[in-house]
Design an enzyme around this catalytic site. Structure first.
Site, PDB file in Angstrom:
ATOM      1  N   CYS A  14      24.846  -3.002  -5.994  1.00 47.24           N
ATOM      2  CA  CYS A  14      24.031  -2.486  -5.422  1.00 47.24           C
ATOM      3  C   CYS A  14      22.913  -2.197  -6.297  1.00 47.24           C
ATOM      4  CB  CYS A  14      24.091  -0.946  -4.700  1.00 47.24           C
ATOM      5  SG  CYS A  14      25.440  -0.937  -3.421  1.00 47.24           S
ATOM      6  N   GLY A  40      21.533  -6.891  -4.276  1.00 53.04           N
ATOM      7  CA  GLY A  40      22.074  -6.690  -2.981  1.00 53.04           C
ATOM      8  C   GLY A  40      21.166  -7.215  -1.977  1.00 53.04           C
ATOM      9  N   ASN A 114      24.883   3.255  -6.716  1.00 47.96           N
ATOM     10  CA  ASN A 114      25.372   2.118  -7.068  1.00 47.96           C
ATOM     11  C   ASN A 114      26.660   2.359  -7.899  1.00 47.96           C
ATOM     12  OD1 ASN A 114      24.714  -0.286  -9.933  1.00 47.96           O
ATOM     13  ND2 ASN A 114      26.057  -0.596  -8.255  1.00 47.96           N
ATOM     14  N   GLY A 115      27.858   1.698  -7.424  1.00 50.83           N
ATOM     15  CA  GLY A 115      29.294   2.013  -7.943  1.00 50.83           C
ATOM     16  C   GLY A 115      30.434   2.067  -6.908  1.00 50.83           C
ATOM     17  N   TYR A 254      27.266 -11.853 -15.453  1.00 52.97           N
ATOM     18  CA  TYR A 254      26.817 -12.612 -13.971  1.00 52.97           C
ATOM     19  C   TYR A 254      25.888 -11.784 -13.353  1.00 52.97           C
ATOM     20  CZ  TYR A 254      26.793 -13.365  -9.096  1.00 52.97           C
ATOM     21  OH  TYR A 254      26.366 -13.898  -7.833  1.00 52.97           O
TER      22      TYR A 254
HETATM   23  P1  AMP Z   1      34.616 -19.343  -7.000  1.00 51.87           P
HETATM   24  O1  AMP Z   1      34.176 -20.407  -6.095  1.00 51.87           O
HETATM   25  O2  AMP Z   1      35.070 -18.137  -6.089  1.00 51.87           O
HETATM   26  O3  AMP Z   1      35.459 -19.609  -7.897  1.00 51.87           O
HETATM   27  O4  AMP Z   1      33.005 -18.387  -7.276  1.00 51.87           O
HETATM   28  C1  AMP Z   1      32.551 -18.803  -8.479  1.00 51.87           C
HETATM   29  C2  AMP Z   1      31.175 -18.406  -8.436  1.00 51.87           C
HETATM   30  O5  AMP Z   1      30.706 -17.301  -7.773  1.00 51.87           O
HETATM   31  C3  AMP Z   1      30.329 -18.784  -9.914  1.00 51.87           C
HETATM   32  O6  AMP Z   1      29.476 -19.768  -9.686  1.00 51.87           O
HETATM   33  C4  AMP Z   1      29.853 -17.369 -10.031  1.00 51.87           C
HETATM   34  O7  AMP Z   1      28.509 -17.415 -10.409  1.00 51.87           O
HETATM   35  C5  AMP Z   1      29.635 -16.728  -8.638  1.00 51.87           C
HETATM   36  N1  AMP Z   1      30.282 -15.260  -8.890  1.00 51.87           N
HETATM   37  C6  AMP Z   1      30.939 -14.762  -9.611  1.00 51.87           C
HETATM   38  N2  AMP Z   1      31.233 -13.236  -9.461  1.00 51.87           N
HETATM   39  C7  AMP Z   1      30.348 -13.213  -8.038  1.00 51.87           C
HETATM   40  C8  AMP Z   1      30.249 -11.894  -7.318  1.00 51.87           C
HETATM   41  N3  AMP Z   1      30.811 -10.612  -7.629  1.00 51.87           N
HETATM   42  N4  AMP Z   1      29.531 -12.144  -6.299  1.00 51.87           N
HETATM   43  C9  AMP Z   1      28.778 -13.218  -6.013  1.00 51.87           C
HETATM   44  N5  AMP Z   1      29.155 -14.356  -6.910  1.00 51.87           N
HETATM   45  C10 AMP Z   1      29.913 -14.551  -7.896  1.00 51.87           C
END
Ligand code: AMP
Length: 473
Positions: A14, A40, A114-115, A254
């Site tokens: 968030c 979010g 947030n958290g 990220y």
């Molecule tokens: P995956 O297909 O499950 O391996 O997702 C990896 C991708 O999801 C990468 O391109 C990341 O940038 C993105 N990603 C990593 N962590 C998150 C997160 N918490 N929420 C949304 N996207 C994420």
């Protein structure tokens, strides 16, 4: 209404924003939330105070769609707090949108969080046993009920009591008729910064929100600090025992925006570029071109290219207008898959040995699709490089990760993952490399998703998160 039990993990990513002492508080909050939209996209809300009453508007969807001029006009008064919430399946109800507003014996109060609180389920069971009636499925509501049931006399003491009982990650904003309170948990998991806009005080999850409204960054809300802001100025308290400062390292990798400065002023872009440089040092490969997975892989790809001397090109284009409402035609054309979001530029890729840089690999499904797309565009070799270590454990402090068993690196070797995603090679940044890259931030971090070491003890009955929104692509 979905009820929270200790079997659920209602954690979300968030963003929060607040302003105290500005004639256009709700307009400023609207802009602040707009800048924090990446934190979010499921729902958002603003609560303002006209010094006598609170006024609230909450909605599903994006900030730009949720607030009209008329709505903002009704959010009267010189102070306001706002919230954007990330989506989760099952819990997508405006009931769970924040800020929460309640009226209790001391007046009206709104809260934005947030958290993720790790003992919210236990506390909720206890509060319900004593007659508390919850309106939402959110852990945040626990704080309000603890405040309402506290026998302390003043607001400050009630909040201190409530926060003394919760465990986990919280960056918080509370608004009453007469004041605003910012608070951060003793470990400082999530960012929260204090700024100044003329005579007004601003608080935001990230400094990119200050930049938009031209506010000046003053300092972070400190770990364990409760900052009370009213017409008499600021009053800071640190009522809790000190804990190790363990901000979330994944914010750098990220989650936060690259133009933000978080955790005492460290620039996210600079650190992401360092991650790419370290990655190139550790996982060099002979190649013709480096491309990023947009957008989150871009800064690390810049660093990788600089360090390796391999030219950086834009090889993947992202459609920025893909929203939650996108409906894939079912009958005629099936399985657009990743192409809805990304497309490869074959002129850049054809016949080339390509290094593809992304910030993280979670389940591996995104990488697998991207690699297929790059091969279809004519690449002769595809080498996947990830600017963080293998994600092996779930987050309980507010980053939305799937269950441990869905995290491919929790049960597969790098070679096995490489085969799954069909890359010619796969390289992850090491934990040591990660720490070299973030050295400039000068603190220890929570790195539980990469190491399994949780800085704050988890109650036994915090179980693995249920499969929720997190879908990558
Ligand atoms: P995956 O297909 O499950 O391996 O997702 C990896 C991708 O999801 C990468 O391109 C990341 O940038 C993105 N990603 C990593 N962590 C998150 C997160 N918490 N929420 C949304 N996207 C994420």
């Amino acid at each position: 209404m979905k009820m929270l039990t200790h079997m659920d993990k209602p954690g979300e990513e968030c963003g929060i924003f607040g302003v105290y002492g500005h004639p256009e508080a709700s307009n400023i909050t609207y802009l602040g939330l707009y800048a924090l939209q990446h934190r979010g996209q499921e729902s958002c809300g603003i609560v303002s105070s006209d010094m006598n009453h609170l006024h609230a508007h909450k909605s599903m969807g994006l900030v730009a769609d949720a607030f009209s001029e008329d709505v903002l006009k009704d959010l009267r008064g010189p102070s306001a707090i706002g919230h954007v919430r990330y989506s989760t399946t099952g819990d997508t109800s405006v009931n769970n949108a924040q800020p929460f507003v309640v009226e209790y014996s001391m007046g009206e109060i709104a809260i934005a969080h947030n958290g993720n609180l790790v003992n919210a389920g236990i506390l909720r069971d206890e509060l319900e046993a004593y007659g508390s009636i919850f309106q939402s499925g959110m852990d945040t509501e626990t704080i309000i009920h603890l405040m309402a049931t506290s026998r302390e006399g003043s607001l400050i003491n009630r909040l201190t009591y409530a926060l003394g009982r919760v465990r986990g990650a919280y960056s918080l904003l509370l608004l009453t008729e007469k004041g605003m309170i910012a608070a951060r948990d003793p470990n400082g998991f999530r960012p929260l910064a204090l700024g100044r806009l003329k005579d007004a005080w601003i608080v935001a999850s990230e400094t990119c929100a200050f930049d938009l409204i031209e506010a000046e960054y003053i300092r972070d809300i400190e770990p364990g600090e409760l900052l009370f802001i009213d017409n008499n100025g600021l009053e800071s308290r640190k009522p809790f025992e000190e804990a190790p400062y363990t901000p979330c390292i994944f914010e750098f990798i990220y989650f936060a925006r690259p133009d933000s400065k978080i955790f005492d002023g460290a620039n996210v872009y600079t650190i992401r570029k360092n991650l790419g440089r370290e990655l190139a040092r550790e996982c060099h490969v002979d190649a013709d071109v480096v491309i990023a997975v947009p957008d989150s892989g871009v800064p690390a790809a810049v660093g990788y290219a600089e360090q390796s001397g391999i030219q950086l090109q834009v090889g993947l284009i992202r459609n920025h207008y893909v929203g939650r409402t996108f409906i894939e035609p079912k009958e005629t054309i099936r399985h657009f898959g990743v192409k809805i979001k990304l497309n490869a530029i074959s002129d850049v890729i054809k016949g080339k040995k390509v290094v593809v840089v992304d910030d993280s690999l979670v389940r591996g499904t995104t990488s697998r699709k991207i690699i297929k797309m790059i091969r279809n565009a004519g690449a002769s070799e595809v080498h996947m490089r990830i600017s963080s270590p293998p994600t092996i454990c779930s987050c309980f402090y507010g980053i939305d990760t799937p269950t441990k068993k869905e995290l491919i690196a929790s049960s597969h070797t790098v070679d096995e993952i490489s085969r799954f995603i069909t890359s010619d090679s796969l390289g992850y940044l090491s934990v040591d490399g990660l720490y070299r890259a973030v050295e400039s931030a000068g603190v220890d971090f929570c790195d539980a998703c990469f190491t399994g070491v949780y800085p704050l003890e988890l109650p036994e009955n915090v179980i693995q998160p249920q499969l929720r929104l997190f879908s990558g692509l």
